[in-house]
Scaffold this motif. Structure first.
Motif, PDB file in Angstrom:
ATOM      1  N   THR A  33     -13.256 -23.499   6.499  1.00  0.00           N
ATOM      2  CA  THR A  33     -12.306 -23.482   7.606  1.00  0.00           C
ATOM      3  C   THR A  33     -12.093 -22.034   8.042  1.00  0.00           C
ATOM      4  O   THR A  33     -11.753 -21.175   7.234  1.00  0.00           O
ATOM      5  CB  THR A  33     -10.963 -24.116   7.193  1.00  0.00           C
ATOM      6  OG1 THR A  33     -11.193 -25.478   6.813  1.00  0.00           O
ATOM      7  CG2 THR A  33      -9.976 -24.090   8.354  1.00  0.00           C
ATOM      8  N   LEU A  67     -10.284 -23.340  13.337  1.00  0.00           N
ATOM      9  CA  LEU A  67      -8.864 -23.414  13.668  1.00  0.00           C
ATOM     10  C   LEU A  67      -8.615 -22.461  14.833  1.00  0.00           C
ATOM     11  O   LEU A  67      -8.861 -21.263  14.715  1.00  0.00           O
ATOM     12  CB  LEU A  67      -7.997 -22.974  12.492  1.00  0.00           C
ATOM     13  CG  LEU A  67      -7.748 -23.942  11.324  1.00  0.00           C
ATOM     14  CD1 LEU A  67      -6.970 -23.216  10.234  1.00  0.00           C
ATOM     15  CD2 LEU A  67      -6.985 -25.151  11.788  1.00  0.00           C
ATOM     16  N   TYR A 190      -4.169 -25.441   5.507  1.00  0.00           N
ATOM     17  CA  TYR A 190      -5.463 -26.002   5.886  1.00  0.00           C
ATOM     18  C   TYR A 190      -6.622 -25.538   5.008  1.00  0.00           C
ATOM     19  O   TYR A 190      -7.776 -25.891   5.273  1.00  0.00           O
ATOM     20  CB  TYR A 190      -5.782 -25.633   7.345  1.00  0.00           C
ATOM     21  CG  TYR A 190      -4.748 -26.139   8.325  1.00  0.00           C
ATOM     22  CD1 TYR A 190      -4.760 -27.454   8.779  1.00  0.00           C
ATOM     23  CD2 TYR A 190      -3.748 -25.282   8.808  1.00  0.00           C
ATOM     24  CE1 TYR A 190      -3.811 -27.917   9.681  1.00  0.00           C
ATOM     25  CE2 TYR A 190      -2.793 -25.729   9.715  1.00  0.00           C
ATOM     26  CZ  TYR A 190      -2.829 -27.045  10.146  1.00  0.00           C
ATOM     27  OH  TYR A 190      -1.887 -27.499  11.035  1.00  0.00           O
ATOM     28  N   CYS A 192      -7.719 -22.561   4.905  1.00  0.00           N
ATOM     29  CA  CYS A 192      -8.496 -21.622   5.724  1.00  0.00           C
ATOM     30  C   CYS A 192      -8.757 -20.347   4.921  1.00  0.00           C
ATOM     31  O   CYS A 192      -7.824 -19.685   4.466  1.00  0.00           O
ATOM     32  CB  CYS A 192      -7.724 -21.290   6.995  1.00  0.00           C
ATOM     33  SG  CYS A 192      -8.551 -20.097   8.063  1.00  0.00           S
TER      34      CYS A 192
END
Length: 448
Positions: A33, A67, A190, A192
Motif C-alpha cells: 500500500t 492511497l 491501512y 501503508c
C-alpha cells in the motif's frame, strides 16, 4: 506484478529511495500500500500534479494498492513555499476544493465500483481532516512533537532559505509534524508502508518514516519506506506547467481541452523525450520509436501529437479529444470549421491572436446572403483591415500584398479581392471569423 523501481528509473523519475534493497524486497513480496498526498490549495489540480498522480497509477498497474490522500486538514495550513507564506483559506472553501480534487483523482486511479468484485489493488481515497480534526494541541505537542528535533527541522532546506530571507511562521514550520502524523495514521489504518512525492518532499517523507519507527516500532507492518521523483523543468530552465496565459489546469473551465492539448503538442523537441517517459503509459519500445521520430522527422511532431492525444483523452475523455483534434485541423485548413461547436471553436481561437469588432445590431444579419463588398453594408471591417488588426501582417499594405499573392483566407476560403468585406452570414456561430495567412499563421475575429 512488475518491478516498479526499474520502471521508474528507466523513465527518469526516481530521485531518492530509503534503503533501496529492502524496498525492492518489500515490493516483490507485495502488494504494497503506497500513498501520496495532494493539498487543496486551489480549486483544481494542474499538470504539475500529474507526475505524482501518474506515479501512483504506475504503482497500481504494477500490482500495488494506491492511497490518494486529499489534505482537508493540511490544506488549511499549506506546505511551506520557498519564497513566502501561503494564503490561508477558510474551511468551507477548502472543503469544496477537497471534493473537486477527489473527483479529479478518480480519473487516473481505479477505485471500487458497482458490482465489480473487490480487487486488492483498488485505490482508496482518504482525507486527513478525518484525524487531524480530532487531535488536540496538547496531544500533538506531547505525543508527536516530542519526537522531532528542532535542530533537524531548522536544517531543512526550505526552512533555512526562508529564515535567511522573509522568515517563516510557526504555522508553516509545524507542517512537517502534520504530514508525518498522516503517514503514521495511514500505516496504522491501512498498513501503508510507502510514501511517494516530489524530491522537495524528501524531508517530510523521512520525518514520517522516523515517526513510525519511534512511535510504533515498525510494528505490525514492517519498516516504512519513501520514494521521491525528480522535479520537472523545461530544457530552457523555465518552470514546467506554466504558459504565457498562466497555469495549465486539469479543470476544463480553467484550461480548455483545446489549450490543454496544445500545451503538450507545443512541447519543445528538447523536452518531449522526458515528457513521454514521465507522462505516457506507452511501452518502452513505443516511446523509443517516438523518440527516433523526433530525431529523424522533427517537423512531423509525431511524439508531441501522441502525448497530447494520450493525455487529453485521459484527462478529458476521447470525445473531447476528438473535438480538439478536429478543431486543430480545421483551423489550419484541413477540416470544416462549420462542423465545430461554438465552445470548441471559441476555445481554439482563445489560443491564437484575436481582435474584437463591435458592430451595430442588424436584425436581418443572420439571413443576409448578399455579396455586397461595401464595409458599411455589413458593419464589418474589410479583410485587409482585419489582417492588420489581428497582427497577421504588420501593415495595411502588407495585408493587400498578402491578398494579391493568394495567401489570405477567411474561414478557410481564399480571398482574392483586396476590397473584400466579410458578410454577417460568414460569421461562425454568429460571432467568429477565422483568418489565416499562408498555411501556419492563424488569427481570430470575435464580433459583438
Amino acid at each position: 506484478m512488475t518491478d516498479i523501481i526499474d520502471e521508474l528509473e528507466w523513465r527518469g523519475l526516481l530521485a531518492q529511495t530509503t534503503d533501496s534493497e529492502e524496498l525492492r524486497k518489500t515490493l516483490a513480496d507485495g502488494p504494497v500500500t503506497v500513498y501520496c498526498g495532494f493539498d487543496p490549495t486551489a480549486g483544481s489540480l494542474h499538470v504539475g500534479h500529474l507526475t505524482q498522480i501518474l506515479t501512483l497509477a504506475r504503482f497500481q498497474r504494477a500490482g500495488h494498492r494506491p492511497l490518494a490522500l486529499v489534505g482537508g486538514g493540511t490544506g488549511l495550513i499549506g506546505d511551506p513555499k520557498a519564497t513566502a507564506e501561503r494564503s490561508l483559506n477558510d474551511p468551507q472553501t477548502v472543503a469544496g476544493w477537497v471534493t473537486v480534487l477527489a473527483r479529479q483523482l478518480a480519473v487516473f486511479l481505479r477505485f471500487p465500483e458497482g458490482n465489480r468484485p473487490a480487487d486488492p489493488t483498488d485505490a482508496i481515497l482518504v482525507d486527513n481532516g478525518e484525524w487531524l480534526a480530532e487531535i488536540s494541541a496538547i496531544e500533538l505537542l506531547r505525543d508527536i512533537g516530542k519526537h522531532f528535533s528542532v535542530n533537524q527541522m531548522l536544517a531543512r532546506e526550505t526552512v533555512r532559505s526562508r529564515l535567511e530571507s522573509s522568515g517563516m511562521s510557526y504555522t508553516e514550520f509545524s507542517y512537517v509534524l502534520l504530514q508525518s502524523y498522516d503517514f503514521l495514521q495511514l500505516y496504522r489504518r491501512y498498513g501503508c508502508v510507502l510514501q511517494t512525492g516530489g524530491s522537495d518532499q524528501w524531508g517530510n517523507i523521512t520525518a514520517g518514516i522516523d515517526l513510525i519507527r519511534r512511535v510504533d516500532g515498525n510494528e505490525p507492518h514492517g519498516a516504512a519506506h519513501g520514494v521521491t521523483t525528480n522535479l520537472l523543468t523545461k530544457a530552457d530552465g523555465t518552470k514546467f506547467g506554466k504558459t504565457e496565459s498562466g497555469t495549465v489546469w486539469l479543470d476544463p473551465e480553467l484550461t480548455s481541452p483545446y489549450a490543454f492539448y496544445q500545451f503538450w503538442f507545443n512541447t519543445d523537441d528538447q523536452d518531449i523525450s522526458r515528457y513521454l517517459r514521465v507522462f505516457s503509459f506507452r511501452s518502452r519500445s513505443e516511446i523509443e520509436e517516438l523518440e527516433q521520430e523526433v530525431v529523424q522527422r522533427p517537423a512531423q511532431r509525431a511524439a508531441q501529437r501522441a502525448l497530447a492525444e494520450e493525455l487529453t483523452t485521459l484527462v478529458h475523455g476521447s470525445q473531447e479529444c476528438e473535438r480538439v483534434i478536429a478543431a486543430s485541423r480545421a483551423l489550419f485548413g484541413q477540416g470544416k470549421l462549420t462542423e465545430l461547436d461554438a465552445r470548441t471553436l471559441g476555445s481554439a481561437l482563445a489560443e491564437v491572436p484575436t481582435t474584437t469588432v463591435t458592430v451595430a445590431e442588424n436584425r436581418d444579419a443572420g439571413t443576409d446572403t448578399s455579396t455586397d463588398t461595401d464595409a458599411t453594408a455589413s458593419g464589418l471591417p474589410s479583410v485587409v483591415e482585419l489582417l492588420e488588426a489581428t497582427g497577421l501582417v504588420s501593415s495595411r499594405s502588407a495585408a493587400r500584398r498578402t491578398v494579391q499573392e493568394g495567401g489570405a483566407y477567411v474561414n478557410n476560403a481564399k480571398v482574392t479581392d483586396i476590397g473584400a468585406v466579410p458578410r454577417p452570414a460568414d460569421l461562425l456561430h454568429g460571432q467568429y471569423l477565422v483568418l489565416r495567412r499562408g498555411k501556419r499563421n492563424v488569427a481570430g475575429v470575435i464580433v459583438t
